[in-house]
Design a protein around this motif. Structure first.
Motif, PDB file in Angstrom:
ATOM      1  N   THR A 159       7.197  -6.229   0.704  1.00  0.00           N
ATOM      2  CA  THR A 159       7.495  -5.596   1.987  1.00  0.00           C
ATOM      3  C   THR A 159       6.819  -4.224   2.082  1.00  0.00           C
ATOM      4  N   LEU A 160       6.881  -3.456   1.001  1.00  0.00           N
ATOM      5  CA  LEU A 160       6.236  -2.144   0.999  1.00  0.00           C
ATOM      6  C   LEU A 160       4.728  -2.262   1.188  1.00  0.00           C
ATOM      7  N   LEU A 161       4.144  -3.297   0.608  1.00  0.00           N
ATOM      8  CA  LEU A 161       2.699  -3.488   0.703  1.00  0.00           C
ATOM      9  C   LEU A 161       2.239  -3.831   2.124  1.00  0.00           C
ATOM     10  N   LEU A 162       3.143  -4.205   2.987  1.00  0.00           N
ATOM     11  CA  LEU A 162       2.799  -4.486   4.384  1.00  0.00           C
ATOM     12  C   LEU A 162       2.479  -3.208   5.165  1.00  0.00           C
ATOM     13  N   ASN A 163       2.926  -2.074   4.638  1.00  0.00           N
ATOM     14  CA  ASN A 163       2.675  -0.789   5.266  1.00  0.00           C
ATOM     15  C   ASN A 163       1.208  -0.402   5.046  1.00  0.00           C
ATOM     16  N   LYS A 164       0.437  -0.422   6.102  1.00  0.00           N
ATOM     17  CA  LYS A 164      -1.007  -0.151   6.007  1.00  0.00           C
ATOM     18  C   LYS A 164      -1.334   1.333   5.963  1.00  0.00           C
TER      19      LYS A 164
END
Length: 179
Positions: A84-89
């Motif tokens: 989920t954190l990695l979805l933050n671009k």
């Protein structure tokens, strides 16, 4: 999560739910206290096991399966959180790379705990110890990946809880080795 790991964890949970547990008369009512007294954080250990109704009548091996299931659940939860954190671009590139590395490491953690579950069912306590220690090392490696950035606190508390759950497994495993 790999299908085999999902199957093993599902099978463990199902077997705990459906299998006859040790009779109350034969159960060591102080088993949770005995196990938790040997951990780094007795109160946390007791709270974890008391929150699981199956642990109250479990024998030592069943308690080990419960502990592994709890650690695996925390690892899976952390893996999902990382994704989920990695979805933050808009993440800092250093933090993004550290999280990406953590994502890979937590896949290894989940696999190691699946192996440990299989080993415990087969009475392979030496292999359980190796697999759980490898899982702890992978989680620690994940945490260490943040040392060059200000993002270390992102997973700090999750990793601490995960290590505590794994330490519970190691204590139970040591008691099984001593039998």
């Amino acid at each position: 999560m790999k299908p085999i790991t999902s199957f093993v964890l599902f099978s463990l949970t199902l077997s705990l739910t459906l299998s006859p547990l040790a009779s109350v008369a034969n159960a060591d009512t102080n088993l949770i206290d005995k196990v938790c007294a040997r951990t780094h954080n007795k109160n946390s250990c007791v709270a974890v096991f008391e929150s699981n109704p199956d642990s109250k009548q479990a024998d030592l091996k069943q308690l080990g399966i419960i502990a592994l299931t709890l650690a695996s659940s925390k690892a899976t939860e952390t893996s999902q959180y990382i994704k989920t954190l990695l979805l933050n671009k808009t993440l800092d590139p250093v933090i993004d790379q550290a999280l990406s590395d953590c994502s890979d490491q937590y896949l290894d953690v989940i696999q190691q705990l699946g192996d440990a579950s299989s080993d415990l069912l087969e009475d392979g306590t030496k292999d359980v110890r190796s697999s759980v220690k490898a899982a702890i090392a992978a989680a620690q490696s994940c945490e260490n990946g943040f040392e060059e950035s200000s993002g270390r606190e992102i997973l700090l508390s999750r990793n601490a809880i995960f290590r505590q759950l794994c330490n519970n497994v190691l204590v139970i495993n040591k008691l099984l080795e001593e039998k």
